[in-house]
Scaffold this motif. Structure first.
Motif, mmCIF file in Angstrom:
data_model
loop_
_atom_site.group_PDB
_atom_site.id
_atom_site.type_symbol
_atom_site.label_atom_id
_atom_site.label_comp_id
_atom_site.label_asym_id
_atom_site.label_seq_id
_atom_site.Cartn_x
_atom_site.Cartn_y
_atom_site.Cartn_z
ATOM 1 N N ARG A 3 -11.788 -56.940 12.451
ATOM 2 C CA ARG A 3 -12.735 -56.095 13.205
ATOM 3 C C ARG A 3 -12.580 -54.815 13.441
ATOM 4 N NH1 ARG A 3 -12.781 -55.325 18.662
ATOM 5 N NH2 ARG A 3 -10.721 -55.652 19.692
ATOM 6 N N ASP A 76 -16.312 -59.196 20.929
ATOM 7 C CA ASP A 76 -15.718 -58.871 19.773
ATOM 8 C C ASP A 76 -16.145 -57.400 19.345
ATOM 9 O OD1 ASP A 76 -18.384 -59.687 18.955
ATOM 10 O OD2 ASP A 76 -17.839 -60.074 17.140
ATOM 11 N N GLU A 77 -17.167 -56.910 19.893
ATOM 12 C CA GLU A 77 -17.309 -55.558 19.597
ATOM 13 C C GLU A 77 -16.754 -54.608 20.437
ATOM 14 O OE1 GLU A 77 -21.752 -56.655 18.012
ATOM 15 O OE2 GLU A 77 -21.808 -56.205 20.202
#
Ligand SMILES: [Zn+2]
Length: 79
Positions: A3, A76-77
């Motif tokens: 990510r 998750d960002e």
């Protein structure tokens, strides 16, 4: 995919990796460094990145009219 390899939005800073950020609705071309903060590239109308960041801090979107179409960042960002 790692990510951390997802690009951060130059406006809101979240790792959305989209051409048009779903968190702030800033549209960027993926070319890092192109937006100096005062340049107008046409993708975001007459707004500069500085203005979009200011709008995001006020409205939670890169422009006031986008307040109703943006969504909160997912866990998750986060950068
Ligand atoms: Zn954004």
């Amino acid at each position: 995919m790692d990510r951390l390899s997802i690009p951060r939005c130059p406006c809101c800073g979240y790792r959305t990796g989209c051409a048009t950020c779903p968190v702030c609705y800033w549209t960027h071309d993926g070319a890092a460094g192109r937006h100096s903060g005062t340049a107008v590239d046409g993708l975001n109308g007459e707004r500069t990145l500085d203005e979009a960041r200011l709008n995001y801090s006020i409205y939670g979107a890169s422009a006031r009219r986008y307040r109703d179409v943006v969504r909160p960042p997912r866990p998750d960002e986060h950068p």
